[in-house]
Design a protein around this motif. Structure first.
Motif, PDB file in Angstrom:
ATOM      1  N   TYR A 177       0.802  -1.226   0.000  1.00 17.62           N
ATOM      2  CA  TYR A 177       0.000   0.000   0.000  1.00 17.62           C
ATOM      3  C   TYR A 177       0.836   1.280   0.000  1.00 17.62           C
ATOM      4  O   TYR A 177       0.297   2.368   0.128  1.00 17.62           O
ATOM      5  N   ASN A 178       2.146   1.129  -0.177  1.00 20.22           N
ATOM      6  CA  ASN A 178       3.028   2.293  -0.127  1.00 20.22           C
ATOM      7  C   ASN A 178       3.820   2.513  -1.409  1.00 20.22           C
ATOM      8  O   ASN A 178       4.689   3.385  -1.454  1.00 20.22           O
ATOM      9  N   SER A 179       3.553   1.718  -2.439  1.00 20.86           N
ATOM     10  CA  SER A 179       4.256   1.847  -3.723  1.00 20.86           C
ATOM     11  C   SER A 179       5.769   1.868  -3.537  1.00 20.86           C
ATOM     12  O   SER A 179       6.474   2.711  -4.088  1.00 20.86           O
ATOM     13  N   GLU A 180       6.250   0.896  -2.762  1.00 20.25           N
ATOM     14  CA  GLU A 180       7.686   0.820  -2.495  1.00 20.25           C
ATOM     15  C   GLU A 180       8.089  -0.622  -2.195  1.00 20.25           C
ATOM     16  O   GLU A 180       7.247  -1.495  -1.984  1.00 20.25           O
ATOM     17  N   VAL A 181       9.399  -0.834  -2.195  1.00 19.10           N
ATOM     18  CA  VAL A 181       9.979  -2.131  -1.874  1.00 19.10           C
ATOM     19  C   VAL A 181      10.946  -1.956  -0.716  1.00 19.10           C
ATOM     20  O   VAL A 181      11.657  -0.950  -0.641  1.00 19.10           O
ATOM     21  N   TYR A 182      10.983  -2.945   0.186  1.00 20.90           N
ATOM     22  CA  TYR A 182      11.858  -2.870   1.364  1.00 20.90           C
ATOM     23  C   TYR A 182      12.974  -3.906   1.270  1.00 20.90           C
ATOM     24  O   TYR A 182      12.753  -5.034   0.822  1.00 20.90           O
ATOM     25  N   ALA A 183      14.153  -3.497   1.715  1.00 21.74           N
ATOM     26  CA  ALA A 183      15.279  -4.414   1.863  1.00 21.74           C
ATOM     27  C   ALA A 183      15.679  -4.373   3.333  1.00 21.74           C
ATOM     28  O   ALA A 183      15.954  -3.297   3.875  1.00 21.74           O
ATOM     29  N   LEU A 184      15.690  -5.551   3.997  1.00 20.01           N
ATOM     30  CA  LEU A 184      16.002  -5.609   5.419  1.00 20.01           C
ATOM     31  C   LEU A 184      17.176  -6.543   5.688  1.00 20.01           C
ATOM     32  O   LEU A 184      17.274  -7.628   5.079  1.00 20.01           O
ATOM     33  N   ASP A 185      18.048  -6.145   6.594  1.00 24.33           N
ATOM     34  CA  ASP A 185      19.191  -6.955   7.000  1.00 24.33           C
ATOM     35  C   ASP A 185      18.678  -8.096   7.880  1.00 24.33           C
ATOM     36  O   ASP A 185      18.066  -7.853   8.927  1.00 24.33           O
ATOM     37  N   THR A 228      16.372  -1.665   8.384  1.00 21.74           N
ATOM     38  CA  THR A 228      15.870  -1.337   7.051  1.00 21.74           C
ATOM     39  C   THR A 228      17.011  -0.759   6.224  1.00 21.74           C
ATOM     40  O   THR A 228      17.512   0.323   6.520  1.00 21.74           O
ATOM     41  N   LEU A 229      17.422  -1.474   5.196  1.00 25.47           N
ATOM     42  CA  LEU A 229      18.547  -1.049   4.372  1.00 25.47           C
ATOM     43  C   LEU A 229      18.122  -0.087   3.270  1.00 25.47           C
ATOM     44  O   LEU A 229      18.904   0.778   2.863  1.00 25.47           O
ATOM     45  N   ALA A 230      16.895  -0.260   2.775  1.00 21.82           N
ATOM     46  CA  ALA A 230      16.428   0.597   1.679  1.00 21.82           C
ATOM     47  C   ALA A 230      14.922   0.550   1.571  1.00 21.82           C
ATOM     48  O   ALA A 230      14.286  -0.452   1.915  1.00 21.82           O
ATOM     49  N   LYS A 231      14.341   1.661   1.099  1.00 20.30           N
ATOM     50  CA  LYS A 231      12.931   1.742   0.715  1.00 20.30           C
ATOM     51  C   LYS A 231      12.937   2.338  -0.689  1.00 20.30           C
ATOM     52  O   LYS A 231      13.334   3.488  -0.880  1.00 20.30           O
ATOM     53  N   ILE A 232      12.547   1.524  -1.666  1.00 17.27           N
ATOM     54  CA  ILE A 232      12.712   1.887  -3.072  1.00 17.27           C
ATOM     55  C   ILE A 232      11.353   2.147  -3.721  1.00 17.27           C
ATOM     56  O   ILE A 232      10.503   1.250  -3.750  1.00 17.27           O
ATOM     57  N   PRO A 233      11.109   3.336  -4.263  1.00 25.27           N
ATOM     58  CA  PRO A 233       9.835   3.626  -4.920  1.00 25.27           C
ATOM     59  C   PRO A 233       9.637   2.770  -6.172  1.00 25.27           C
ATOM     60  O   PRO A 233      10.561   2.600  -6.975  1.00 25.27           O
ATOM     61  N   VAL A 234       8.424   2.212  -6.315  1.00 23.10           N
ATOM     62  CA  VAL A 234       8.084   1.418  -7.497  1.00 23.10           C
ATOM     63  C   VAL A 234       6.688   1.844  -7.974  1.00 23.10           C
ATOM     64  O   VAL A 234       6.237   2.938  -7.668  1.00 23.10           O
ATOM     65  N   GLY A 235       5.996   0.980  -8.723  1.00 25.59           N
ATOM     66  CA  GLY A 235       4.666   1.307  -9.220  1.00 25.59           C
ATOM     67  C   GLY A 235       3.585   1.158  -8.159  1.00 25.59           C
ATOM     68  O   GLY A 235       3.873   0.936  -6.981  1.00 25.59           O
ATOM     69  N   GLN A 236       2.346   1.216  -8.580  1.00 31.67           N
ATOM     70  CA  GLN A 236       1.217   1.134  -7.657  1.00 31.67           C
ATOM     71  C   GLN A 236       0.849  -0.317  -7.333  1.00 31.67           C
ATOM     72  O   GLN A 236       0.791  -1.160  -8.219  1.00 31.67           O
TER      73      GLN A 236
END
Length: 400
Positions: A355-363, A369-377
């Protein structure tokens, strides 16, 4: 079953003894065999069909033998890539249900490197059984878009009705389409996707599954009616069905423990995971994990299972050895972690933020939280590829 040792008495006694043993065996076999669209709430549990004892042991014909009978995920160790995928570039493939695209991310840089147009409402990116193709499930477009993971190029879509999710039998003989709205499990050719058998089901919203250690059955979650199905893989027949003991249950991801003895089913309305014995298909028990429990992922060392709690932006960790929860990670700034997978080395857990149009990368060592990357809907069934393993059972990557 009856004792098969030979007797050493007179012929008449031996004959009478064999006759008695035969009568007992027949009685045991007879005692051990079990014998449209209705409202889910009124559904009575269907008894599990029992097979004769001697037929329970052999694995599904054609299924590769397990590397370790005590660990179903022994082939998924860090960096243990199959020869046919070892040269594939490492990528994160994100289906965006609201944008009709697949976002491609380079996991080394955390950058989006490509956006691929696909069909209407892509739900999951699924590795094929032979690991050579990624299938994008375009649910409302009624087709599958193949992606070549060696080049990242999309091929010509294949017509498949209502492909919400996709699995493969452990022997690679069939693809199984989870036709959620059609209320069907459709067994297809794993390459051409031609229909081999259509199995109507008496539940609503078939969506996720996993297979027993011997491959002879699989358990399916039905999210809209709050039920579970048990399906005979070879016979392509439902042999068990039960309603989850929670009002408004919405079961999601399904995963079996490394030792093959315990099954876990995430439930986004019960806010936890159901724990059950798949062989007996007995009444499950609920283990609370967090709001909106959704995806289930096994660590590369087979010690832990990660549970994404979509409704609260957290990930719970379950210790397989103790069967208890051992911690919870919170996504920095919150989020809606849904589906995903682990990096090849197991150090990063990748999840879509539905629901946030993003992708998470976690250690996976610290939970950071290593990254929050914007993507599509509406990013959904994200696939990390390639991953270790000899073959794929489907979904976003269940490898053995």
């Amino acid at each position: 079953m009856a004792d098969r040792n030979r007797t050493h008495d007179r012929p008449g006694l031996r004959a009478r003894h064999r006759a008695a043993l035969l009568a007992v065996a027949c009685a045991l076999v007879a005692a051990g065999c079990g014998g449209g669209e209705s409202k889910p709430a009124a559904h009575s549990p269907r008894p599990v069909e029992r097979a004769p004892a001697e037929a329970a042991k052999p694995g599904l014909p054609g299924m590769p033998p397990l590397l370790d009978e005590h660990d179903l995920y022994a082939a998924d160790r860090p960096g243990k890539l199959a020869p046919q995928v070892k040269d594939f570039p490492s990528r994160i493939y994100v289906p965006n249900t609201g944008s009709d695209t697949v976002t491609v991310i380079d996991p080394k840089t955390y950058k989006v490197i490509e956006t691929i147009p696909v069909g209407v409402q892509p739900q999951h990116v699924v590795p094929s059984w032979d690991l050579k193709t990624l299938w994008v499930n375009n649910n409302r477009g009624h087709d599958l878009t193949p992606i070549d993971p060696a080049t990242g190029k999309a091929g010509k879509p294949v017509k498949v009705h209502d492909p919400y999710n996709l699995y493969f039998t452990p022997n690679g003989k069939y693809a199984i389409v989870m036709a959620s709205m059609d209320r069907q499990l459709v067994f297809r050719d794993p390459h051409t996707m031609e229909v081999r058998k259509t199995l109507p089901v008496g539940c609503a919203g078939v969506n996720h599954a996993d297979f027993s250690p011997d491959g002879r059955y699989f358990i399916v979650s039905c999210e809209f009616s709050g039920e579970l199905l048990k399906v005979d893989t070879e016979k392509m027949k439902v042999i068990g069905q039960e309603k989850l003991p929670f009002e408004g249950a919405m079961p999601q991801d399904v995963k079996i423990s490394p030792d093959g003895k315990t099954w876990y089913v995430a439930d986004m309305m019960a806010d936890g995971i159901w724990v059950l014995n798949g062989d007996t298909f007995s009444r499950p028990k609920l283990m609370p994990t967090g709001k909106g429990a959704h995806g289930l992922y096994v660590s590369r060392d087979s010690r832990y299972m990660y549970v994404s709690n979509r409704g609260e932006g957290s990930i719970s960790r379950l210790d397989f050895k103790t069967g208890s929860l051992v911690g919870k990670w919170r996504i920095r700034g919150g989020g809606s972690p849904d589906m995903g997978g682990l990096s090849t080395d197991g150090k990063v857990l990748w999840l879509s933020g539905r629901y946030n149009s993003e992708v998470y990368a976690l250690d996976t060592r610290t939970g950071k939280t290593l990254a929050k990357i914007p993507v599509g809907q509406g990013p959904h069934g994200l696939a990390v590829y390639p991953q270790p393993g000899r073959y794929s059972l489907g979904h976003t990557g269940i490898f053995r």
